[in-house]
Design a protein around this motif. Structure first.
Motif, short mmCIF file in Angstrom:
data_model
loop_
_atom_site.label_atom_id
_atom_site.label_comp_id
_atom_site.label_asym_id
_atom_site.label_seq_id
_atom_site.Cartn_x
_atom_site.Cartn_y
_atom_site.Cartn_z
N GLY A 152 78.52 -2.98 31.66
CA GLY A 152 79.76 -2.41 32.71
C GLY A 152 79.92 -1.04 32.64
N MET A 153 79.76 -0.40 31.29
CA MET A 153 79.85 0.84 31.31
C MET A 153 78.71 1.90 31.36
N THR A 209 75.65 3.41 33.35
CA THR A 209 74.81 3.92 34.73
C THR A 209 73.44 3.13 34.56
N ARG A 252 76.06 4.25 39.56
CA ARG A 252 76.77 4.76 38.76
C ARG A 252 77.86 3.59 38.11
N TRP A 253 78.27 3.93 36.76
CA TRP A 253 78.81 2.90 35.83
C TRP A 253 80.32 2.77 36.60
N SER A 254 81.02 3.82 37.19
CA SER A 254 82.28 3.38 37.69
C SER A 254 82.29 3.86 39.23
N GLY A 255 82.95 3.35 40.02
CA GLY A 255 83.26 3.76 41.33
C GLY A 255 82.21 2.92 42.28
N ASN A 311 77.10 -7.21 37.18
CA ASN A 311 77.49 -6.93 35.83
C ASN A 311 77.72 -8.40 34.99
N TYR A 329 78.18 5.52 30.39
CA TYR A 329 78.93 6.48 30.96
C TYR A 329 78.07 7.73 31.58
#
Length: 121
Positions: free
Chosen positions: A30-31, A33, A52-55, A74, A101
């Motif tokens: 989940g964290m 990329t 990307r890992w977030s967004g 995920n 990240y």
């Protein structure tokens, strides 16, 4: 340690489709990329797509934009590359990569072993 395993490669005719999958083990992704690269013989490895890992942002090379789609699940620790309207120049070994990240266009620590995609009549 993270282990990445690609699957889904094969032989397809021009204009056809394939879906590659990359399943990660060892860590929750989940964290991370996640990205796909490809490499033709005697050429450098090139970036294809990243998630990307977030967004939830995705990134593509110009050569595959509009034809390829990267998605991730995920819960299954899996990233996919849906490849449509394949062309002969898409023939390559496709590699999955992961970076915690990570920046989509940055460096990647973890790599899969690769899966061959061949586009030929």
């Amino acid at each position: 340690q993270v282990h990445l395993a690609e699957s889904g490669g094969g032989l397809v005719q021009p204009g056809g489709s394939l879906r590659l999958a990359c399943t990660a083990s060892g860590r929750s992704m989940g964290m991370f990329t996640m990205a796909w690269f490809r490499q033709e013989p005697v050429k450098e490895r090139e970036f294809v797509a990243a998630f990307r890992w977030s967004g939830g942002n995705t990134y593509y090379s110009d050569s595959v934009q509009g034809r390829f789609t990267i998605t991730r699940d995920n819960a299954k620790n899996t990233v996919y590359l849906q490849m449509n309207d394949l062309k002969s120049e898409d023939t390559a070994v496709y590699y999955c990569a992961a970076e915690q990240y990570g920046s989509p266009y940055g460096s990647y620590t973890y790599w899969g072993q690769g899966t061959q995609v061949t586009v030929s009549p």
